[in-house]
Structures are given as structure tokens and as C-alpha cells.
Enzyme design. Sequence first.
Site, PDB file in Angstrom:
ATOM      1  N   ARG A   1      26.837   5.116 -45.506  1.00 49.42           N
ATOM      2  CA  ARG A   1      27.753   6.059 -44.866  1.00 49.42           C
ATOM      3  C   ARG A   1      27.754   7.403 -45.595  1.00 49.42           C
ATOM      4  O   ARG A   1      27.802   8.462 -44.968  1.00 49.42           O
ATOM      5  CB  ARG A   1      29.165   5.480 -44.799  1.00 49.42           C
ATOM      6  CG  ARG A   1      29.271   4.310 -43.822  1.00 49.42           C
ATOM      7  CD  ARG A   1      30.654   3.700 -43.862  1.00 49.42           C
ATOM      8  NE  ARG A   1      30.928   3.114 -45.158  1.00 49.42           N
ATOM      9  CZ  ARG A   1      30.934   1.810 -45.418  1.00 49.42           C
ATOM     10  NH1 ARG A   1      30.673   0.951 -44.464  1.00 49.42           N
ATOM     11  NH2 ARG A   1      31.200   1.361 -46.616  1.00 49.42           N
TER      12      ARG A   1
ATOM     13  N   GLY B   1      35.497   2.259 -45.136  1.00 49.50           N
ATOM     14  CA  GLY B   1      35.799   2.162 -43.712  1.00 49.50           C
ATOM     15  C   GLY B   1      34.577   1.845 -42.876  1.00 49.50           C
ATOM     16  O   GLY B   1      33.607   1.269 -43.351  1.00 49.50           O
ATOM     17  N   SER B   2      34.643   2.306 -41.642  1.00 52.12           N
ATOM     18  CA  SER B   2      33.638   1.932 -40.650  1.00 52.12           C
ATOM     19  C   SER B   2      32.382   2.787 -40.736  1.00 52.12           C
ATOM     20  O   SER B   2      32.316   3.759 -41.485  1.00 52.12           O
ATOM     21  CB  SER B   2      34.239   2.065 -39.247  1.00 52.12           C
ATOM     22  OG  SER B   2      34.401   3.437 -38.932  1.00 52.12           O
ATOM     23  N   ASN B   3      31.417   2.430 -39.908  1.00 52.07           N
ATOM     24  CA  ASN B   3      30.167   3.187 -39.840  1.00 52.07           C
ATOM     25  C   ASN B   3      30.363   4.579 -39.258  1.00 52.07           C
ATOM     26  O   ASN B   3      29.486   5.430 -39.378  1.00 52.07           O
ATOM     27  CB  ASN B   3      29.121   2.422 -39.025  1.00 52.07           C
ATOM     28  CG  ASN B   3      28.593   1.232 -39.776  1.00 52.07           C
ATOM     29  OD1 ASN B   3      28.568   1.223 -40.998  1.00 52.07           O
ATOM     30  ND2 ASN B   3      28.178   0.215 -39.052  1.00 52.07           N
ATOM     31  N   GLY B   4      31.507   4.836 -38.643  1.00 45.56           N
ATOM     32  CA  GLY B   4      31.810   6.150 -38.099  1.00 45.56           C
ATOM     33  C   GLY B   4      32.369   7.112 -39.130  1.00 45.56           C
ATOM     34  O   GLY B   4      32.837   8.196 -38.792  1.00 45.56           O
TER      35      GLY B   4
END
Length: 139
Positions: A93, A64-67
Site C-alpha cells: 500500500r 487498513g484496506s488496499n484502497g
Amino acid sequence: MSKNILKGRGAIKGVVEGSALVCKESIQGWAGVSDITGEIIEHGHTHEGVNIKDRILVLPCTKGSNGWSCHFHSAMIAGFKPAGWVFSKMDSRAGVAAVVLGIPTVVDFTEDDPCDVIRTGDWVKVDGTTGIVEIIRRE
């Protein structure tokens, strides 16, 4: 009962034990873990509805995302953090999540992939100082 030892690289120091939750397809960060309940909410995930609290999360890497780490951090604030991490391979991540949660973490296994060796429900001891992961399987 059988015991197996895996050797990786310790990333975050400390020793912890718990029941393994093996997610061979990882867990999506955004909409993957509930910030409120600690349950895996990723639609269609093998462990959808399972809580991560006090589990040893065994993942190949992140997804998924960097978050990604933010959702695990929010779950931790709500009282639902995993006891430890085991990542087959470290990625950026995973590194951020390990530091943010500050839980014992072992990564970068060169011989055996922990996602293939460890089974969900195995009792696992993670030593983030030495990089040793001990698996106890009740057969």
C-alpha cells in the site's frame, strides 16, 4: 540546534523539506484522511484534526484496506498532499501511494527506525534519490 542523518532506500526520486508529522500507529486509509480537507479524521488518532498538507509524513507502514492510497490521492487532488513520505518499512500500500502521489519517498531503514528518531515538528529533508533523511531539531 542538532542534526541527525538516517539512511534508508530511496523509493521515489526528488528532494523535499518540511515539518515532520510522525504517526507511530500509521493512519487508516478508509476514514483516516479527509479527501476534502486533508485532515486526519481517524477517530482517536494521536494527530486527529491535524492537516497533512506540505508535511513530511513519517509512518511505520500503512494501515487498513488496499484502497489506502486512494484517500491520499483524493486529498492530493483537493490540494492537500504531503510534501514527502518516510516509511520505516515498505509495504504494498505504501508503494502504491508513493507512486500515485509521486512525492519524494524514503523507505526500508535498517539501523534506526525513523518513527523513533524523528519527532513531530522536526524540520526534515527527504532525498528520495539517495535515501538520505536529514533531521534538524531545534532544541
